[in-house]
Write a protein that holds these residues in place. Structure first.
Motif, mmCIF file in Angstrom:
data_model
loop_
_atom_site.group_PDB
_atom_site.id
_atom_site.type_symbol
_atom_site.label_atom_id
_atom_site.label_comp_id
_atom_site.label_asym_id
_atom_site.label_seq_id
_atom_site.Cartn_x
_atom_site.Cartn_y
_atom_site.Cartn_z
ATOM 1 N N TYR A 108 0.761 -1.262 0.008
ATOM 2 C CA TYR A 108 -0.015 -0.030 -0.207
ATOM 3 C C TYR A 108 0.774 1.227 -0.123
ATOM 4 O O TYR A 108 0.350 2.357 -0.599
ATOM 5 N N GLU A 112 0.892 4.035 -2.661
ATOM 6 C CA GLU A 112 0.300 5.448 -2.615
ATOM 7 C C GLU A 112 1.365 6.508 -3.313
ATOM 8 O O GLU A 112 0.752 7.469 -4.017
ATOM 9 N N LEU A 130 -6.548 7.232 -4.107
ATOM 10 C CA LEU A 130 -5.947 7.896 -2.888
ATOM 11 C C LEU A 130 -7.052 8.196 -2.028
ATOM 12 O O LEU A 130 -6.468 7.875 -0.542
ATOM 13 N N LEU A 133 -7.356 4.618 -0.250
ATOM 14 C CA LEU A 133 -6.313 4.543 0.593
ATOM 15 C C LEU A 133 -6.562 5.087 2.074
ATOM 16 O O LEU A 133 -6.213 4.556 3.082
ATOM 17 N N TYR A 134 -6.743 6.529 1.994
ATOM 18 C CA TYR A 134 -6.757 7.089 3.446
ATOM 19 C C TYR A 134 -8.068 6.889 4.127
ATOM 20 O O TYR A 134 -7.781 7.174 5.325
ATOM 21 N N GLU A 137 -8.012 1.348 6.070
ATOM 22 C CA GLU A 137 -6.648 1.092 7.084
ATOM 23 C C GLU A 137 -5.476 0.818 6.448
ATOM 24 O O GLU A 137 -4.672 0.016 7.187
ATOM 25 N N LEU A 139 -2.975 2.043 5.177
ATOM 26 C CA LEU A 139 -1.644 2.946 5.627
ATOM 27 C C LEU A 139 -1.597 3.169 7.174
ATOM 28 O O LEU A 139 -0.678 4.071 7.552
ATOM 29 N N PRO A 142 -7.178 5.564 9.627
ATOM 30 C CA PRO A 142 -7.706 6.244 8.747
ATOM 31 C C PRO A 142 -7.564 7.767 8.823
ATOM 32 O O PRO A 142 -7.484 8.405 9.750
ATOM 33 N N ASP A 143 -7.513 8.316 7.532
ATOM 34 C CA ASP A 143 -7.235 9.880 7.840
ATOM 35 C C ASP A 143 -8.447 10.570 6.992
ATOM 36 O O ASP A 143 -8.270 10.517 5.654
ATOM 37 N N LYS A 146 -7.585 13.736 4.804
ATOM 38 C CA LYS A 146 -7.063 13.479 3.433
ATOM 39 C C LYS A 146 -7.914 12.935 2.337
ATOM 40 O O LYS A 146 -7.743 13.186 1.351
ATOM 41 N N ALA A 147 -8.800 11.841 2.938
ATOM 42 C CA ALA A 147 -9.532 11.176 2.012
ATOM 43 C C ALA A 147 -10.559 12.252 1.532
ATOM 44 O O ALA A 147 -10.604 12.111 0.183
ATOM 45 N N TRP A 150 -8.965 14.527 -1.295
ATOM 46 C CA TRP A 150 -8.874 13.659 -2.794
ATOM 47 C C TRP A 150 -10.251 13.123 -3.288
ATOM 48 O O TRP A 150 -10.530 13.410 -4.611
#
Length: 240
Positions: A108, A112, A130, A133-134, A137, A139, A142-143, A146-147, A150
């Motif tokens: 992952y 990224e 992306l 991904l964010y 889990e 990376l 979870p963010d 950021k998610a 994008w």
């Protein structure tokens, strides 16, 4: 590569003389049968000659043909090698494809990096990936911030899946106005999850919508394969 107007014979002559632009154009003509009898084997041969000399466009095209067995024997190992060669030169499409390979393999962090290269060039699918991904889990923790950034970028470019994800994020935030707005954007493009969410929210009076419109959205979602929408419609029919 910019294509100038020459005859097929001109392209063949220039390609035989080693002109890379002519060779690439000729390969594409053979691949698509444009003004010449389709010959994907010949196309792959020309792409490979260019790819092995470092041409990123040819590396991507050859990788795609190898990955799909398009007129030549499928070879996923070679396909991946050429995708990476092209991606490492910054080709946006190759970055997207190679990132997908890495993602499927569970690499992952590496995925990224390649998604990011493609996204920074404005590729909506890379931006959406992306976001996924964010959001998950993959990376670490979870963010959502950021998610959301994008997803919003891809959504504002009209990408329906990103619009649906934005609707879901706003739904979780209890911002029903923005949730409905993004769900409608996606639903109007035929995205079934957004169609289902619109219908379910309307039917439960969480957004202002007539029962007729809510049922219409649920019907579209069911027709697009959304089993929960079908179940709701069956329950409604049973109550009549």
């Amino acid at each position: 590569m910019e294509q100038q107007q020459f005859s097929l014979e001109d392209y063949i002559c220039m390609a035989e003389q080693g002109n890379p632009d002519a060779k690439y154009i000729l390969a594409t003509k053979y691949r698509n049968g444009e003004g010449v009898e389709m010959d994907k084997v010949k196309a792959a041969q020309l792409y490979r000659e260019l790819a092995d000399s470092g041409d990123s466009d040819a590396q991507y095209d050859l990788a795609f043909m190898l990955d799909n067995g398009e007129g030549i024997e499928m070879d996923r190992t070679e396909s991946e090698r050429y995708f990476k060669l092209s991606a490492d030169q910054g080709d946006s499409d190759a970055c997207l494809c190679y990132a997908g390979i890495l993602f499927e393999r569970g690499q992952y962090a590496e995925a990224e990096q390649y998604f990011m290269t493609s996204a920074m060039k404005g590729d909506v699918k890379a931006e959406y990936n992306l976001g996924l991904l964010y959001m998950g889990e993959y990376l670490g923790k979870p963010d959502v911030g950021k998610a959301k950034e994008w997803f919003e970028s891809a959504a504002d470019k009209g990408f329906a899946y990103a619009q649906s994800m934005m609707g879901s994020i706003y739904l979780d935030e209890k911002d029903m106005a923005h949730a409905e707005e993004y769900f409608r954007y996606a639903a109007d493009q035929g995205e079934p999850t957004a169609q289902y969410n619109l219908g379910a929210l309307g039917l439960s009076n969480q957004i202002k919508m007539s029962d007729e419109e809510a049922v219409e959205w649920l019907t579209k979602a069911a027709a697009n394969g959304m089993e929960p929408a079908y179940q709701i419609l069956m329950q409604l029919n049973a109550q009549r």
